[in-house]
Scaffold this active site. Structure first.
Site, mmCIF file in Angstrom:
data_model
loop_
_atom_site.group_PDB
_atom_site.id
_atom_site.type_symbol
_atom_site.label_atom_id
_atom_site.label_comp_id
_atom_site.label_asym_id
_atom_site.label_seq_id
_atom_site.Cartn_x
_atom_site.Cartn_y
_atom_site.Cartn_z
ATOM 1 N N HIS A 189 1.348 4.133 -3.196
ATOM 2 C CA HIS A 189 1.227 5.868 -3.150
ATOM 3 C C HIS A 189 2.357 6.230 -3.642
ATOM 4 C CE1 HIS A 189 -1.977 6.350 -0.404
ATOM 5 N NE2 HIS A 189 -1.402 5.891 0.621
ATOM 6 N N GLU B 216 -6.067 6.962 -0.874
ATOM 7 C CA GLU B 216 -6.119 5.627 -0.186
ATOM 8 C C GLU B 216 -6.838 4.490 -1.048
ATOM 9 O OE1 GLU B 216 -4.486 5.258 2.412
ATOM 10 O OE2 GLU B 216 -3.990 7.172 2.104
ATOM 11 N N HIS C 62 0.915 -1.152 0.039
ATOM 12 C CA HIS C 62 0.068 -0.049 -0.165
ATOM 13 C C HIS C 62 0.959 1.476 0.054
ATOM 14 C CE1 HIS C 62 -3.416 2.591 1.247
ATOM 15 N NE2 HIS C 62 -2.507 3.210 2.007
ATOM 16 N N GLU C 63 1.664 1.493 0.764
ATOM 17 C CA GLU C 63 2.740 2.221 0.886
ATOM 18 C C GLU C 63 3.502 2.725 -0.155
ATOM 19 O OE1 GLU C 63 2.544 4.581 3.297
ATOM 20 O OE2 GLU C 63 0.969 3.476 4.217
#
Ligand SMILES: [Zn+2]
Length: 269
Positions: free
Chosen positions: A135, A196, A131-132
């Site tokens: 981004h 997100e 997820h990070e």
């Protein structure tokens, strides 16, 4: 040229030339920051963080973060359109009770020991790291910077325009305040929610491509949601609200990435 014309021209150039598309989701984004600038900023920020925060010596945590991080990095580099410019991958564990993790442009990843205590498996850690990094590959930080530049630029156009139209100072301030509220609530906040869900989806793809189970995501966020019941949520949760919509979206997405997970897992057996 009148200053207002110059500024309007600048604003139009900002809005119409600085666009690019996020691979996988196909979303158009405003982009006024170059990948090279972005990588430079990320690398500098990471070296500052390493100087100011305590790096963990826990061998088990360090090994886990390296193991999962390297597989995710390979998966990112194999995913068409998602490569990180000038990646200098590095995975560091920081000693802190914070339930947090982050990734920076240039391929730098930090995970806090507080998060590692909550993580039950490599699959769960892969969900967070994926997820990070999503981004970063989707250039969300640079997009936010670009939006701030554009909003400030247009605010300036509005202010100069009103001065020329001889709008009274009180009325001018009222309009600028409304503009500021409108852009925060109408443009900047919804984008953070878009970021997100985009990072959730692309992160799931990165984790599955690294041979980690995408079904771990919903289980992990449910656990985080339970950890959120205290009076003051940890910082990671205030920017990553584990609401039921999010968990339901992750649950619905996981089956799409199951075959990728199963075929990728074979690489590591
Ligand atoms: Zn996020």
């Amino acid at each position: 040229m009148k200053p207002s014309l110059l500024l309007s021209g600048l604003a139009a150039a900002l809005l119409f030339s600085g666009c690019q598309v996020v691979p996988e989701t196909g979303r158009k984004q405003l982009m006024l920051v170059s990948p090279a600038e972005e990588a430079r900023t990320g690398l500098a920020a990471f070296s500052d963080i390493k100087k100011s925060e305590k790096i963990s010596a826990n061998p088990a945590y360090r090994a886990q973060v390296e193991r999962v991080g390297k597989r995710i990095a390979d998966s990112v580099m194999r995913t068409p359109g998602h490569q990180i410019a000038n990646a200098q991958w590095e995975f560091v564990v920081f000693e802190s009770e914070q339930i947090n993790a982050f990734a920076l442009p240039g391929g730098k990843v930090g995970v806090y020991t507080g998060l590692l205590k909550l993580v039950a498996s490599d699959d769960e850690l892969a969900i967070v790291v994926g997820h990070e990094i999503a981004h970063v590959t989707s250039r969300h930080g640079a997009e936010r910077t670009s939006q701030n530049i554009a909003v400030a630029g247009l605010g300036l156009v509005l202010a100069v325009g009103m001065e020329q139209q001889q709008v009274t100072p009180a009325k001018r301030n009222q309009i600028l305040l409304a503009y500021g509220l409108g852009t925060t609530v109408g443009v900047l906040l919804p984008f953070s929610r878009t970021h997100e869900s985009e990072a959730d989806r692309i992160g799931l793809q990165f984790a599955a491509g690294a041979g980690y189970d995408p079904r771990a995501a919903a289980a992990f966020w449910r656990k985080m949601s339970a950890a959120n019941k205290g009076p003051k949520p940890p910082p990671f949760l205030s920017t990553h609200p584990a609401d039921t919509d999010r968990i339901a979206a992750l649950e619905a997405l996981a089956p799409q990435y199951l075959s990728l997970y199963q075929s990728s897992r074979l690489r590591y057996e």
